[in-house]
Design an enzyme around this catalytic site. Sequence first.
Site, PDB file in Angstrom:
ATOM      1  N   CYS A 210       0.870  -1.186   0.000  1.00 41.88           N
ATOM      2  CA  CYS A 210       0.000   0.000   0.000  1.00 41.88           C
ATOM      3  C   CYS A 210       0.900   1.226   0.000  1.00 41.88           C
ATOM      4  CB  CYS A 210      -0.922   0.003   1.210  1.00 41.88           C
ATOM      5  SG  CYS A 210      -1.955  -1.467   1.385  1.00 41.88           S
ATOM      6  N   GLY A 212       1.220   4.089  -1.654  1.00 42.09           N
ATOM      7  CA  GLY A 212       0.838   5.479  -1.788  1.00 42.09           C
ATOM      8  C   GLY A 212       1.873   6.239  -2.582  1.00 42.09           C
ATOM      9  N   ALA A 213       2.317   7.386  -2.039  1.00 38.72           N
ATOM     10  CA  ALA A 213       3.334   8.194  -2.717  1.00 38.72           C
ATOM     11  C   ALA A 213       4.749   7.734  -2.390  1.00 38.72           C
ATOM     12  CB  ALA A 213       3.164   9.658  -2.353  1.00 38.72           C
ATOM     13  N   GLY A 214       4.886   6.673  -1.582  1.00 34.80           N
ATOM     14  CA  GLY A 214       6.181   6.017  -1.438  1.00 34.80           C
ATOM     15  C   GLY A 214       7.077   6.483  -0.316  1.00 34.80           C
ATOM     16  N   LYS A 216       7.440   5.336   2.801  1.00 35.58           N
ATOM     17  CA  LYS A 216       8.098   4.195   3.436  1.00 35.58           C
ATOM     18  C   LYS A 216       8.920   3.404   2.421  1.00 35.58           C
ATOM     19  CE  LYS A 216       4.709   3.747   7.159  1.00 35.58           C
ATOM     20  NZ  LYS A 216       3.832   4.860   6.721  1.00 35.58           N
ATOM     21  N   ASP A 282       0.959  -0.886   4.923  1.00 38.32           N
ATOM     22  CA  ASP A 282       0.554   0.340   5.614  1.00 38.32           C
ATOM     23  C   ASP A 282      -0.888   0.579   5.192  1.00 38.32           C
ATOM     24  OD1 ASP A 282       0.368   2.751   6.890  1.00 38.32           O
ATOM     25  OD2 ASP A 282       1.650   3.847   5.504  1.00 38.32           O
ATOM     26  N   CYS A 335      -2.157   4.028  10.945  1.00 40.54           N
ATOM     27  CA  CYS A 335      -2.001   5.262  11.726  1.00 40.54           C
ATOM     28  C   CYS A 335      -3.300   5.488  12.505  1.00 40.54           C
ATOM     29  CB  CYS A 335      -1.648   6.445  10.830  1.00 40.54           C
ATOM     30  SG  CYS A 335      -2.709   6.662   9.388  1.00 40.54           S
TER      31      CYS A 335
END
Length: 393
Positions: A210, A212-214, A216, A282, A335
Site C-alpha cells: 500500500c 501510496g506516494a512512497g 516508506k 501500511d 495510523c
Amino acid sequence: MTPSARIQAAIDLLDEIIRAARDGGPAADTLIAGYFKARRYAGSKDRRAVRDHVYAAIRRAGECPRNGRAAMVGVARENPEIAALFDGSAHGPAPLVPDEPAAPASVVPSWIQPLLADLVDEQEQEALLERAPLDLRVNRLKADRDTVLAQLPDGVATRLSPDGIRLPEGWPIAQTSLWIDGLVEVQDEGSQLIARLCDARPGQTVIDLCAGAGGKTLALAGDMQAQGRLIAADTIRNRLARLEPRAARAGAAYIETLLLDQGHEDRALSTLAGIADCVLIDAPCSGTGTWRRNPEARWRLTAVRLERLLAEQARIMDIGAELAAKGGTMVYAVCSLLDREGRDQVDAFLDRHPGWKCDLSGDMPGRRRGQGIMLSPAHDGTDGFFFARMKKS
C-alpha cells in the site's frame, strides 16, 4: 484584509471544509490553497491569519459543526478578541447575537470515544490535536544524520529513529538544498520506525503493498542500499505516480512501481506469489493517530466508513500473506489508535492463518498492545500508530 475580513474568510473556508467532510471532498489544506489561489490580493500575513483561524475552529470542534459560522462562533465565545471582530463591517461577519448556536468544544467525536484504546486517556486525546513538529528522515543512500544535522542548526536528533531529525513546525525545508538534492525526506518519526521494523536488507525482495506516494518505500530503499528488488504497489494511480520523481531525487530509481486494480489485485500480483522476504502493509485506516496533522479527519470518519476500512484491512492482509516466501515476514501498520484496526486485526489474521506467528522483537519503542506496538503523541512524541510483524513458518 482587515482583521474582521479575515474572520469572514475563515467562516467561508470552514463552510467549504464542512461540505467536503460530509461529501468526501478535498482535504482542508487543498481547499485553503485553492481559496487563496483565487484571491491574489491576500498577502502572506492574511493567509497565515486566516489559516490559523480555520484550524483553531477545526481543532476545537470534535463533532462536525452545522456550518462555518457556528464553528467560528464557538471560538469567539471563548476568545473576547475574536468576538470583537464580529462587528458587521463591510467584509466582516455579522455581530454575535445572544444564544446564537455555536459548535460545542470536544476532542473526540462521541461515537469514537468508546472505541479508543484504554491507554488513550484525556492527556493523550489532547495531544492528538497539538501542532505536530516537522520530522525528517535522512536518506542513507546519500548522507548520514550527523552530516545533515551540521547543516540544520534548528534541528535535533529524534529520540527513537536513528535516521530522524526534528525541526519546528512550519520550518521551510523544501527551500533547502538538503531536500532539493534528496538528502532528506519529510517523514514522521513513527513512520520511520515502521519502515525499520521491516528489517529490509541488501539483496532481498521487498513489497510495499500500500505504497501510496512512497514515503516508506524510500526508507526501505535506504536500508537495502539499492541492492535487491523493491516493489511499490498501490491501487491509486495519482498517488503512485508521485513516487517516481521522489525516487529519482533520492537516488533510488531502481524501485519498481505496480498499479493494482482494486478487488482484482491478483491479476498483477500473481507472478510475485511466495517470493517476498518482507511485505509491508501500511493499510488504509481511520487516521485517528494523525488528527494533529489533519484535525478535520474527525469530521469525515463515520461508523459505516470504519466498517468498510476494517473489511479492506483484513482483505489486504490476506493478499499480503500470499506474497511472502516461507520464512518471510509481513509488517502490518495503521495510523490509528483504535484496537479494532490494530490489535484485533492482527489477532484475527493469526487465527485465519495458522502458519503465521508474531515476530516482534522486544527492543522496539512504544507500548505493547496485544501482539503489536502502539505509538502515540503524548507518550512517544510521534503520530499515533499501531504496527506488528509476523513471520511465515
